[in-house]
Motif scaffolding. Structure first.
Motif, PDB file in Angstrom:
ATOM      1  N   TYR A  97      31.060  69.245 -32.788  1.00 41.48           N
ATOM      2  CA  TYR A  97      32.157  68.391 -32.335  1.00 41.48           C
ATOM      3  C   TYR A  97      33.157  69.166 -31.485  1.00 41.48           C
ATOM      4  O   TYR A  97      33.596  68.687 -30.439  1.00 41.48           O
ATOM      5  CB  TYR A  97      32.860  67.762 -33.540  1.00 41.48           C
ATOM      6  CG  TYR A  97      33.994  66.843 -33.165  1.00 41.48           C
ATOM      7  CD1 TYR A  97      33.749  65.509 -32.827  1.00 41.48           C
ATOM      8  CD2 TYR A  97      35.312  67.298 -33.121  1.00 41.48           C
ATOM      9  CE1 TYR A  97      34.783  64.656 -32.472  1.00 41.48           C
ATOM     10  CE2 TYR A  97      36.350  66.455 -32.775  1.00 41.48           C
ATOM     11  CZ  TYR A  97      36.080  65.140 -32.442  1.00 41.48           C
ATOM     12  OH  TYR A  97      37.105  64.299 -32.070  1.00 41.48           O
ATOM     13  N   VAL A  98      33.560  70.356 -31.937  1.00 35.35           N
ATOM     14  CA  VAL A  98      34.570  71.107 -31.187  1.00 35.35           C
ATOM     15  C   VAL A  98      34.036  71.528 -29.821  1.00 35.35           C
ATOM     16  O   VAL A  98      34.779  71.558 -28.828  1.00 35.35           O
ATOM     17  CB  VAL A  98      35.078  72.333 -31.989  1.00 35.35           C
ATOM     18  CG1 VAL A  98      35.785  71.874 -33.256  1.00 35.35           C
ATOM     19  CG2 VAL A  98      33.957  73.307 -32.304  1.00 35.35           C
ATOM     20  N   LEU A 105      37.380  76.931 -31.814  1.00 33.16           N
ATOM     21  CA  LEU A 105      37.217  77.086 -33.254  1.00 33.16           C
ATOM     22  C   LEU A 105      37.531  78.537 -33.601  1.00 33.16           C
ATOM     23  O   LEU A 105      36.808  79.454 -33.212  1.00 33.16           O
ATOM     24  CB  LEU A 105      35.792  76.723 -33.679  1.00 33.16           C
ATOM     25  CG  LEU A 105      35.560  76.461 -35.167  1.00 33.16           C
ATOM     26  CD1 LEU A 105      36.470  75.356 -35.677  1.00 33.16           C
ATOM     27  CD2 LEU A 105      34.104  76.114 -35.432  1.00 33.16           C
ATOM     28  N   LEU A 164      39.760  65.887 -38.229  1.00 35.42           N
ATOM     29  CA  LEU A 164      39.905  66.372 -36.857  1.00 35.42           C
ATOM     30  C   LEU A 164      39.520  65.296 -35.853  1.00 35.42           C
ATOM     31  O   LEU A 164      40.224  65.079 -34.851  1.00 35.42           O
ATOM     32  CB  LEU A 164      39.038  67.620 -36.644  1.00 35.42           C
ATOM     33  CG  LEU A 164      39.140  68.258 -35.255  1.00 35.42           C
ATOM     34  CD1 LEU A 164      40.559  68.759 -34.977  1.00 35.42           C
ATOM     35  CD2 LEU A 164      38.135  69.411 -35.121  1.00 35.42           C
ATOM     36  N   ASN A 185      34.197  68.558 -27.528  1.00 31.27           N
ATOM     37  CA  ASN A 185      35.550  68.104 -27.225  1.00 31.27           C
ATOM     38  C   ASN A 185      36.460  69.226 -26.724  1.00 31.27           C
ATOM     39  O   ASN A 185      37.676  69.057 -26.665  1.00 31.27           O
ATOM     40  CB  ASN A 185      36.160  67.449 -28.467  1.00 31.27           C
ATOM     41  CG  ASN A 185      35.535  66.100 -28.774  1.00 31.27           C
ATOM     42  OD1 ASN A 185      35.986  65.076 -28.268  1.00 31.27           O
ATOM     43  ND2 ASN A 185      34.485  66.104 -29.601  1.00 31.27           N
ATOM     44  N   ILE A 191      37.460  72.069 -27.942  1.00 29.57           N
ATOM     45  CA  ILE A 191      38.429  72.579 -28.917  1.00 29.57           C
ATOM     46  C   ILE A 191      37.966  73.959 -29.368  1.00 29.57           C
ATOM     47  O   ILE A 191      36.803  74.136 -29.741  1.00 29.57           O
ATOM     48  CB  ILE A 191      38.542  71.640 -30.130  1.00 29.57           C
ATOM     49  CG1 ILE A 191      39.043  70.254 -29.696  1.00 29.57           C
ATOM     50  CG2 ILE A 191      39.469  72.228 -31.190  1.00 29.57           C
ATOM     51  CD1 ILE A 191      38.979  69.211 -30.802  1.00 29.57           C
ATOM     52  N   CYS A 250      41.982  63.448 -33.100  1.00 24.78           N
ATOM     53  CA  CYS A 250      41.685  63.438 -31.664  1.00 24.78           C
ATOM     54  C   CYS A 250      41.644  62.020 -31.107  1.00 24.78           C
ATOM     55  O   CYS A 250      42.092  61.768 -29.976  1.00 24.78           O
ATOM     56  CB  CYS A 250      40.359  64.157 -31.392  1.00 24.78           C
ATOM     57  SG  CYS A 250      40.447  65.948 -31.619  1.00 24.78           S
ATOM     58  N   ASN A 286      41.266  74.655 -33.671  1.00 27.54           N
ATOM     59  CA  ASN A 286      41.221  74.410 -35.104  1.00 27.54           C
ATOM     60  C   ASN A 286      40.889  75.743 -35.761  1.00 27.54           C
ATOM     61  O   ASN A 286      39.865  76.346 -35.478  1.00 27.54           O
ATOM     62  CB  ASN A 286      40.159  73.362 -35.442  1.00 27.54           C
ATOM     63  CG  ASN A 286      40.139  73.008 -36.920  1.00 27.54           C
ATOM     64  OD1 ASN A 286      41.116  73.191 -37.632  1.00 27.54           O
ATOM     65  ND2 ASN A 286      38.995  72.495 -37.382  1.00 27.54           N
TER      66      ASN A 286
END
Length: 295
Positions: free
Chosen positions: A222-223, A230, A191, A226, A228, A195, A205
């Motif tokens: 991390y998500v 989950l 991932l 950033n 993103i 990115c 994701n």
């Protein structure tokens, strides 16, 4: 899985004495808006595989009953179209602009299309074909959300073999045919590599908690950092495999009609009335290919 009435209908069908589509090397199964198939809606706890094979069975059964067997004789590409309750006049995708729901006018701007593409191949052209097929069959100019699911939950996927697929997605995003796209079952290394390399980062994701029992702390961190989403899913590792597809054909077709088929992409789609959570349509598009034996 088949209901009693379906089993009765199946036994009443005469044996197929010759192939229905002897020259066919590509099949597209378009279930249409399955919300109109009331016979199946009443069933509970169906797996996605059972759903798909049930829809295929209904469509093949209708072809056996309503055609003379010559319809597809010369076709290399066969499209199986949906079967609906005749008392329910609904368009194939169920999303015709201006349709009234409870006396409200629903337009395209009121709808959000979410698509999940289950790939059984890492060939970029298979993904492009799946997206084009969705747009064409649903008669839409764009899709709000597309999720990409790799074979075997992405086991063994690397940035090198996934990036050609993501480049396809980015091209559709640039053309505004896809508004946002995400990935499925990506662990942190892949991932983060994606990115770093991508022009358009995935917005989400989707993780199968049956495989990954808990979200790793590093991935969760991390998500969030950033932006993103989950998400989780419970989809099987293989929506419909070669054997399931071939056995479903075999029930209603000639033996040779069922030979060598390999489903290469399965699309599950739904449209929802935005901000209200009402499902307007949902269905499947299953695309399969085969090589014919050399005469």
């Amino acid at each position: 899985m088949a209901s009693g009435s379906q089993n009765e209908n199946q036994t009443n069908l005469e044996p197929v004495l010759e192939p229905l589509f002897p020259k066919c090397t590509e099949i597209l199964v378009n279930t249409g808006n399955t919300l109109t198939l009331f016979q199946l809606i009443k069933k509970t706890n169906c797996s996605i595989t059972e759903e798909v094979t049930e829809y295929m069975s209904m469509m093949l059964q209708a072809i056996r009953k309503d055609t003379d067997g010559k319809q597809f004789h010369e076709e290399k590409y066969v499209k199986l179209l949906p079967v609906h309750d005749e008392s329910q006049p609904v368009s194939i995708n169920g999303t015709t602009p201006g349709v009234s729901i409870h006396n409200e006018q629903i337009t395209r701007e009121d709808l959000k299309f979410s698509i999940k593409i289950f790939l059984r191949s890492l060939e970029p052209e298979i993904l492009a074909n799946a997206i084009d097929t969705v747009l064409n069959e649903l008669k839409e100019n764009y899709l709000e959300s597309v999720m990409i699911s790799l074979p075997n939950y992405g086991a063994g996927a690397t940035l090198n073999n996934f990036m050609p697929l993501w480049n396809i997605i980015e091209d559709y995003i640039d053309k505004q045919k896809i508004l946002s796209a995400g990935v499925c079952d990506f662990m942190l290394p892949l991932l983060s590599e994606l990115c770093d390399a991508a022009k358009h980062k995935p917005y989400a994701n989707q993780i199968n908690l049956g495989v990954c029992c808990s979200i790793p702390e590093e991935l969760n961190k991390y998500v969030k950092e950033n932006n993103i989403q989950l998400l989780t899913h419970s989809d099987p590792i293989d929506v419909i495999n070669d054997s399931d597809f071939q056995q479903t054909l075999l029930k209603y077709c000639h033996d040779s009609d069922a030979l060598n088929w390999k489903p290469v992409s399965i699309v599950r789609y739904s449209s929802v009335i935005a901000h209200r959570g009402i499902i307007k349509s949902k269905g499947f598009l299953i695309y399969a290919k085969r090589e014919l034996p050399t005469p």
